[in-house]
Scaffold this motif. Structure first.
Motif, PDB file in Angstrom:
ATOM      1  N   LYS A  21       0.841  -1.532   0.210  1.00 21.08           N
ATOM      2  CA  LYS A  21       0.240   0.332   0.056  1.00 21.08           C
ATOM      3  C   LYS A  21       0.913   1.225   0.373  1.00 21.08           C
ATOM      4  CE  LYS A  21      -4.809  -0.406   1.694  1.00 21.08           C
ATOM      5  NZ  LYS A  21      -4.424  -1.929   0.725  1.00 21.08           N
ATOM      6  N   VAL A  22       0.648   2.093  -0.540  1.00 17.12           N
ATOM      7  CA  VAL A  22       1.441   3.570   0.112  1.00 17.12           C
ATOM      8  C   VAL A  22       0.408   4.564   0.673  1.00 17.12           C
ATOM      9  CG1 VAL A  22       1.981   5.491  -1.599  1.00 17.12           C
ATOM     10  CG2 VAL A  22       2.472   3.646  -2.264  1.00 17.12           C
ATOM     11  N   GLU A  23       0.411   5.284   1.860  1.00 20.39           N
ATOM     12  CA  GLU A  23      -0.678   5.749   2.449  1.00 20.39           C
ATOM     13  C   GLU A  23      -1.123   6.941   1.977  1.00 20.39           C
ATOM     14  OE1 GLU A  23       2.525   4.567   3.145  1.00 20.39           O
ATOM     15  OE2 GLU A  23       2.280   3.272   4.093  1.00 20.39           O
ATOM     16  N   LYS A  24      -2.069   7.520   1.822  1.00 16.73           N
ATOM     17  CA  LYS A  24      -2.496   8.703   1.378  1.00 16.73           C
ATOM     18  C   LYS A  24      -2.028  10.190   1.769  1.00 16.73           C
ATOM     19  CE  LYS A  24      -6.769  11.718   1.228  1.00 16.73           C
ATOM     20  NZ  LYS A  24      -8.069  11.866   1.548  1.00 16.73           N
ATOM     21  N   GLU A  25      -1.262   9.542   3.096  1.00 20.94           N
ATOM     22  CA  GLU A  25      -0.619  10.828   3.769  1.00 20.94           C
ATOM     23  C   GLU A  25       0.858  11.517   2.733  1.00 20.94           C
ATOM     24  OE1 GLU A  25      -1.232   8.837   5.393  1.00 20.94           O
ATOM     25  OE2 GLU A  25      -3.281   9.858   6.517  1.00 20.94           O
ATOM     26  N   LEU A  26       1.219   9.963   1.965  1.00 18.19           N
ATOM     27  CA  LEU A  26       2.267  10.188   1.387  1.00 18.19           C
ATOM     28  C   LEU A  26       2.626  10.930  -0.318  1.00 18.19           C
ATOM     29  CD1 LEU A  26       4.219   6.859   1.711  1.00 18.19           C
ATOM     30  CD2 LEU A  26       4.752   8.971   2.798  1.00 18.19           C
ATOM     31  N   ILE A  27       0.909  10.410  -0.932  1.00 22.22           N
ATOM     32  CA  ILE A  27       0.320  11.107  -2.050  1.00 22.22           C
ATOM     33  C   ILE A  27       0.595  12.573  -1.508  1.00 22.22           C
ATOM     34  CG2 ILE A  27      -1.190  11.330  -3.874  1.00 22.22           C
ATOM     35  CD1 ILE A  27       0.401   8.368  -4.147  1.00 22.22           C
ATOM     36  N   GLU A  28      -0.286  13.087  -0.960  1.00 21.81           N
ATOM     37  CA  GLU A  28      -0.425  14.286  -0.283  1.00 21.81           C
ATOM     38  C   GLU A  28       1.059  14.985  -0.416  1.00 21.81           C
ATOM     39  OE1 GLU A  28      -4.640  14.149   2.178  1.00 21.81           O
ATOM     40  OE2 GLU A  28      -2.907  13.674   3.550  1.00 21.81           O
ATOM     41  N   GLU A  29       2.038  14.688   0.283  1.00 21.36           N
ATOM     42  CA  GLU A  29       2.865  15.597  -0.008  1.00 21.36           C
ATOM     43  C   GLU A  29       3.525  15.511  -1.665  1.00 21.36           C
ATOM     44  OE1 GLU A  29       6.683  15.021   2.715  1.00 21.36           O
ATOM     45  OE2 GLU A  29       5.538  12.992   3.939  1.00 21.36           O
ATOM     46  N   MET A  30       3.282  14.451  -2.302  1.00 21.52           N
ATOM     47  CA  MET A  30       3.742  14.228  -3.483  1.00 21.52           C
ATOM     48  C   MET A  30       2.990  15.244  -3.597  1.00 21.52           C
ATOM     49  SD  MET A  30       4.031  10.315  -4.346  1.00 21.52           S
ATOM     50  CE  MET A  30       3.103  10.852  -5.889  1.00 21.52           C
ATOM     51  N   LEU A  31       1.727  15.438  -3.670  1.00 26.02           N
ATOM     52  CA  LEU A  31       0.905  16.572  -4.497  1.00 26.02           C
ATOM     53  C   LEU A  31       1.312  18.562  -3.887  1.00 26.02           C
ATOM     54  CD1 LEU A  31      -2.599  14.813  -4.463  1.00 26.02           C
ATOM     55  CD2 LEU A  31      -0.942  15.367  -6.302  1.00 26.02           C
ATOM     56  N   ARG A  32       1.895  18.362  -3.189  1.00 21.14           N
ATOM     57  CA  ARG A  32       2.187  19.301  -2.295  1.00 21.14           C
ATOM     58  C   ARG A  32       3.280  19.985  -2.884  1.00 21.14           C
ATOM     59  NH1 ARG A  32      -1.044  18.467   2.158  1.00 21.14           N
ATOM     60  NH2 ARG A  32       0.654  17.365   3.562  1.00 21.14           N
ATOM     61  N   ALA A  33       4.194  19.069  -3.613  1.00 15.89           N
ATOM     62  CA  ALA A  33       5.481  19.401  -4.234  1.00 15.89           C
ATOM     63  C   ALA A  33       4.821  19.766  -5.470  1.00 15.89           C
ATOM     64  CB  ALA A  33       6.639  18.219  -4.010  1.00 15.89           C
ATOM     65  N   ALA A  34       4.379  19.328  -5.899  1.00 19.63           N
ATOM     66  CA  ALA A  34       3.640  19.384  -6.908  1.00 19.63           C
ATOM     67  C   ALA A  34       3.246  20.941  -6.928  1.00 19.63           C
ATOM     68  CB  ALA A  34       2.406  18.936  -7.991  1.00 19.63           C
ATOM     69  N   GLN A  35       2.524  21.560  -6.581  1.00 22.53           N
ATOM     70  CA  GLN A  35       1.587  22.682  -6.405  1.00 22.53           C
ATOM     71  C   GLN A  35       3.095  23.695  -6.201  1.00 22.53           C
ATOM     72  OE1 GLN A  35      -0.824  22.320  -2.749  1.00 22.53           O
ATOM     73  NE2 GLN A  35      -2.187  23.228  -4.437  1.00 22.53           N
ATOM     74  N   ALA A  36       3.858  23.618  -4.972  1.00 20.98           N
ATOM     75  CA  ALA A  36       4.972  24.267  -4.958  1.00 20.98           C
ATOM     76  C   ALA A  36       6.016  24.315  -6.575  1.00 20.98           C
ATOM     77  CB  ALA A  36       6.035  23.758  -4.510  1.00 20.98           C
ATOM     78  N   ALA A  37       5.910  23.936  -8.207  1.00 18.61           N
ATOM     79  CA  ALA A  37       6.063  24.034  -8.671  1.00 18.61           C
ATOM     80  C   ALA A  37       5.806  25.874  -9.732  1.00 18.61           C
ATOM     81  CB  ALA A  37       5.821  23.059 -10.249  1.00 18.61           C
ATOM     82  N   PRO A  38       6.458  26.402 -10.075  1.00 15.32           N
ATOM     83  CA  PRO A  38       6.443  27.822 -10.846  1.00 15.32           C
ATOM     84  C   PRO A  38       4.962  27.244 -11.932  1.00 15.32           C
ATOM     85  CG  PRO A  38       8.371  27.366 -11.747  1.00 15.32           C
ATOM     86  CD  PRO A  38       7.936  26.230 -10.621  1.00 15.32           C
ATOM     87  N   SER A  39       4.248  28.584 -11.575  1.00 13.68           N
ATOM     88  CA  SER A  39       3.088  28.329 -12.829  1.00 13.68           C
ATOM     89  C   SER A  39       2.857  29.795 -14.195  1.00 13.68           C
ATOM     90  CB  SER A  39       2.061  27.495 -12.438  1.00 13.68           C
ATOM     91  OG  SER A  39       1.306  28.346 -11.769  1.00 13.68           O
ATOM     92  N   TRP A  40       2.636  29.778 -15.479  1.00 16.38           N
ATOM     93  CA  TRP A  40       2.519  30.839 -15.885  1.00 16.38           C
ATOM     94  C   TRP A  40       1.189  32.106 -14.712  1.00 16.38           C
ATOM     95  CZ3 TRP A  40       3.474  32.077 -21.002  1.00 16.38           C
ATOM     96  CH2 TRP A  40       2.886  33.042 -21.158  1.00 16.38           C
ATOM     97  N   LYS A  41       2.368  33.073 -14.474  1.00 17.67           N
ATOM     98  CA  LYS A  41       1.480  34.159 -13.302  1.00 17.67           C
ATOM     99  C   LYS A  41       0.058  33.204 -11.768  1.00 17.67           C
ATOM    100  CE  LYS A  41       0.633  37.798 -16.887  1.00 17.67           C
ATOM    101  NZ  LYS A  41       0.211  38.599 -17.625  1.00 17.67           N
TER     102      LYS A  41
END
Ligand code: FMN
Length: 179
Positions: A21-41
């Motif tokens: 299994k992969v815990e939901k908390e780990l997926i949330e950490e991954m999603l938070r890292a994704a959210q920290a990426a730069p994006s157009w404006k």
């Protein structure tokens, strides 16, 4: 893990340990890292649809992945479908594309976010496989993804059952020009 080690040791995994299994908390950490990426404006148009139940993971594998990728992600307990909201990143307030790339910028932003996601997975001891070969319209129907979003990749997440070498990279001289 040290950043350079994460970057160099992340691999596309095509063999996963079964029954892990992969815990939901780990997926949330991954999603938070994704959210920290730069994006157009700072438009933040990346969207994620996370299949964690056995039933949904199986439905995606069986109905939306070609045999090649169905086999590649066998045993991976999580599949993340990635998408972006169209006509925002790279577009002005009136909805006009700012330059010739149009929605290419939304795809660009999503790629930046997804790289953070897969690197964070590696940092957390997980492995991933980005899959571009998938049935986008099948995914849209199955996950009820709105029409204003472009469906891009499916990312398998799990614990790898192999340690592949880094596929050969081009020489720097082939990819970069210095002036
Ligand atoms: C946009 C994109 C689409 C990809 N699609 C697939 C795919 O459908 N199936 C697959 O097995 N690998 C896929 N890959 C993985 C690449 O083959 C892999 O990243 C490349 O061979 C380099 O290996 P590495 O990721 O281990 O460094 C994809 C990678 C990217 C970035």
């Amino acid at each position: 893990m040290e950043l350079n080690q994460v970057i160099m040791e992340r691999r596309s995994l095509r063999a996963y340990k079964e029954g892990q299994k992969v815990e939901k908390e780990l997926i949330e950490e991954m999603l938070r890292a994704a959210q920290a990426a730069p994006s157009w404006k700072n438009s933040q148009t990346a969207r994620y649809y996370v299949a964690m139940s056995e039933e949904m993971v199986e439905s995606i594998r069986e109905t939306c992945l070609p045999e090649f990728n169905r086999n590649n992600c066998a045993g991976a307990p999580v599949l993340i479908v990635t998408a972006f909201v169209k006509s925002r990143s790279g577009f002005d307030r009136e909805g006009n594309a700012v330059n010739e790339l149009g929605d290419g910028w939304g795809c660009y932003d999503l790629g930046l976010a997804n790289e953070n996601l897969v690197l964070k997975a590696k940092d957390l001891g997980l492995d991933t496989l980005i899959m571009g070969l998938r049935d986008g319209e099948g995914l849209r129907k199955l996950l009820h993804i709105p029409e204003n979003q472009e469906i891009v990749s499916v990312i398998a997440v799990g614990r790898g059952a192999a340690e592949p070498e880094m596929p050969k990279r081009r020489e720097l001289e082939q990819i970069a020009v210095f002036y």
